[in-house]
Design an enzyme around this catalytic site. Structure first.
Site, short mmCIF file in Angstrom:
data_model
loop_
_atom_site.label_atom_id
_atom_site.label_comp_id
_atom_site.label_asym_id
_atom_site.label_seq_id
_atom_site.Cartn_x
_atom_site.Cartn_y
_atom_site.Cartn_z
N ARG A 43 0.80 -1.39 -0.13
CA ARG A 43 0.09 0.10 0.04
C ARG A 43 0.88 1.23 -0.22
O ARG A 43 0.31 2.22 -0.22
CB ARG A 43 -1.05 0.04 1.43
CG ARG A 43 -1.79 -1.33 1.26
CD ARG A 43 -2.93 -1.36 2.60
NE ARG A 43 -3.55 -2.15 2.59
CZ ARG A 43 -3.02 -3.45 2.94
NH1 ARG A 43 -1.79 -3.81 3.19
NH2 ARG A 43 -3.88 -4.75 2.75
N GLY A 44 2.13 1.09 0.28
CA GLY A 44 3.06 2.26 0.61
C GLY A 44 3.12 3.23 -0.48
O GLY A 44 3.48 4.41 -0.07
N ASP A 103 7.43 2.35 -2.25
CA ASP A 103 7.70 3.39 -1.39
C ASP A 103 9.21 3.73 -1.32
O ASP A 103 9.98 4.64 -0.96
CB ASP A 103 6.87 3.47 -0.25
CG ASP A 103 6.72 2.19 0.37
OD1 ASP A 103 7.58 1.16 0.09
OD2 ASP A 103 6.09 1.94 1.58
N ASP A 106 14.49 -1.33 0.72
CA ASP A 106 14.77 -1.64 2.14
C ASP A 106 16.19 -2.98 2.05
O ASP A 106 17.34 -2.56 1.45
CB ASP A 106 13.87 -1.86 3.00
CG ASP A 106 14.23 -1.99 4.45
OD1 ASP A 106 14.55 -1.04 5.14
OD2 ASP A 106 14.12 -3.02 5.37
N LYS A 134 16.91 2.91 1.40
CA LYS A 134 18.14 2.75 2.52
C LYS A 134 18.97 1.60 2.37
O LYS A 134 18.79 0.50 2.61
CB LYS A 134 16.98 2.17 3.82
CG LYS A 134 16.45 3.34 4.88
CD LYS A 134 15.93 2.35 5.94
CE LYS A 134 14.46 2.03 5.75
NZ LYS A 134 13.88 1.64 7.11
N VAL A 156 10.80 5.27 9.01
CA VAL A 156 10.14 6.17 8.57
C VAL A 156 8.72 6.04 8.31
O VAL A 156 8.31 4.97 7.71
CB VAL A 156 10.86 6.97 7.33
CG1 VAL A 156 12.34 7.56 7.76
CG2 VAL A 156 10.76 6.01 6.01
N ASP A 162 3.75 3.70 6.46
CA ASP A 162 2.98 3.50 7.63
C ASP A 162 3.86 2.89 8.85
O ASP A 162 4.94 2.14 8.53
CB ASP A 162 1.73 2.64 7.65
CG ASP A 162 2.19 1.03 7.48
OD1 ASP A 162 2.82 0.68 6.62
OD2 ASP A 162 1.78 0.48 8.32
N ARG A 168 0.05 7.04 7.47
CA ARG A 168 0.31 7.18 5.88
C ARG A 168 -0.15 8.55 5.27
O ARG A 168 0.37 8.93 4.40
CB ARG A 168 -0.73 6.18 5.09
CG ARG A 168 -0.08 4.63 5.46
CD ARG A 168 -0.91 3.74 4.50
NE ARG A 168 -1.01 2.25 4.94
CZ ARG A 168 -0.11 1.50 4.60
NH1 ARG A 168 1.15 1.98 3.89
NH2 ARG A 168 -0.10 0.47 4.86
P1 XMP Z 1 12.28 -4.54 1.21
O1 XMP Z 1 12.73 -5.06 2.49
O2 XMP Z 1 11.38 -5.80 0.54
O3 XMP Z 1 11.10 -3.81 1.87
O4 XMP Z 1 13.17 -3.83 0.25
C1 XMP Z 1 10.27 -2.96 1.13
C2 XMP Z 1 9.18 -2.76 1.96
O5 XMP Z 1 9.48 -2.63 3.36
C3 XMP Z 1 8.46 -1.63 3.96
N1 XMP Z 1 9.44 -0.98 4.69
C4 XMP Z 1 9.02 0.22 5.31
N2 XMP Z 1 7.83 0.96 5.75
N3 XMP Z 1 8.99 2.36 6.75
C5 XMP Z 1 7.67 1.85 6.37
O6 XMP Z 1 6.65 2.42 6.76
C6 XMP Z 1 10.37 2.11 6.80
O7 XMP Z 1 10.85 2.79 7.20
C7 XMP Z 1 10.17 0.78 6.01
N4 XMP Z 1 11.29 0.05 5.42
C8 XMP Z 1 10.83 -0.74 4.71
C9 XMP Z 1 7.70 -0.96 2.75
O8 XMP Z 1 6.51 -1.73 2.87
C10 XMP Z 1 8.64 -1.41 1.55
O9 XMP Z 1 7.69 -1.43 0.44
#
Ligand code: XMP
Length: 183
Positions: A43-44, A103, A106, A134, A156, A162, A168
């Site tokens: 959803r992000g 969004d 990570d 990140k 964040v 979220d 959000r």
């Molecule tokens: P990966 O680890 O697969 O993650 O690259 C991507 C998804 O992880 C969530 N994500 C976060 N959501 N704040 C958030 O609200 C954060 O700091 C954060 N770090 C990772 C996000 O849903 C993303 O699509």
């Protein structure tokens, strides 16, 4: 759940708007396709994607737009399983030039899985666009073709992101500070 607060603004609404405008320009300059499909990962990505495609239209780029849902997170801040496509996009992406919008990049697992999934469905090209990166958290090698901001290893929220389903709607990106219990 650990006590926390959400006060520190990391990226202001003005910075977001300027950078999303720039990203739309970069995409318009770099992608020339008569079969462009933009797919947001829910959803992000919903606010980022909505702003991005409106800037795209000002650059005379008119993609088809769809979403897919990928799930990997629980109610906390750590991933607990490999991401899965839990709701696929419904547009036929065969021979399309796809831009996947997320969004945040990570660990890299979600984007890598999304790209593989869309290639397997027959997309001609799959590019990636993330609002935030990140790099300190990367587990799977993965680099976005278009990236808004590189941020430190902080959790964040805001502008679509979220914590436990909340925040959000914030117009900025804010840092979540977890309060360690004092003994
Ligand atoms: P990966 O680890 O697969 O993650 O690259 C991507 C998804 O992880 C969530 N994500 C976060 N959501 N704040 C958030 O609200 C954060 O700091 C954060 N770090 C990772 C996000 O849903 C993303 O699509």
């Amino acid at each position: 759940m650990k006590p926390y607060h959400v006060d520190d603004v990391l990226i202001t609404p003005r910075q977001l708007s300027q950078r999303v405008d720039e990203l739309a320009h970069e995409m318009a300059a770099g992608i020339h396709s008569d079969n462009l499909v933009v797919i947001g990962i829910l959803r992000g990505s919903f606010i980022f994607l909505a702003d991005l495609v409106r800037w795209c239209s000002m650059n005379d780029v008119h993609p088809r737009i769809d979403f897919m849902i990928m799930e990997s997170y629980g109610s906390g801040t750590k991933p607990f399983q490999e991401p899965q496509v839990s709701r696929d996009c419904s547009i036929d992406v065969t021979d399309a030039d796809v831009v996947v919008v997320d969004d945040i990049l990570d660990t890299g697992r979600t984007l890598k899985k999304a790209v593989a999934h869309l290639k397997a469905k027959g997309a001609r090209t799959v590019r990636t666009c993330v609002l935030l990166d990140k790099p300190a958290r990367r587990i799977v090698p993965c680099q976005a073709d278009y990236c808004g901001f590189t941020i430190p290893d902080e959790f964040v929220v805001g502008y679509g992101l979220d914590y436990d389903g909340r925040y959000r709607e914030l117009p900025h990106i804010a840092k979540v500070t977890f309060i360690e219990p004092t003994s």
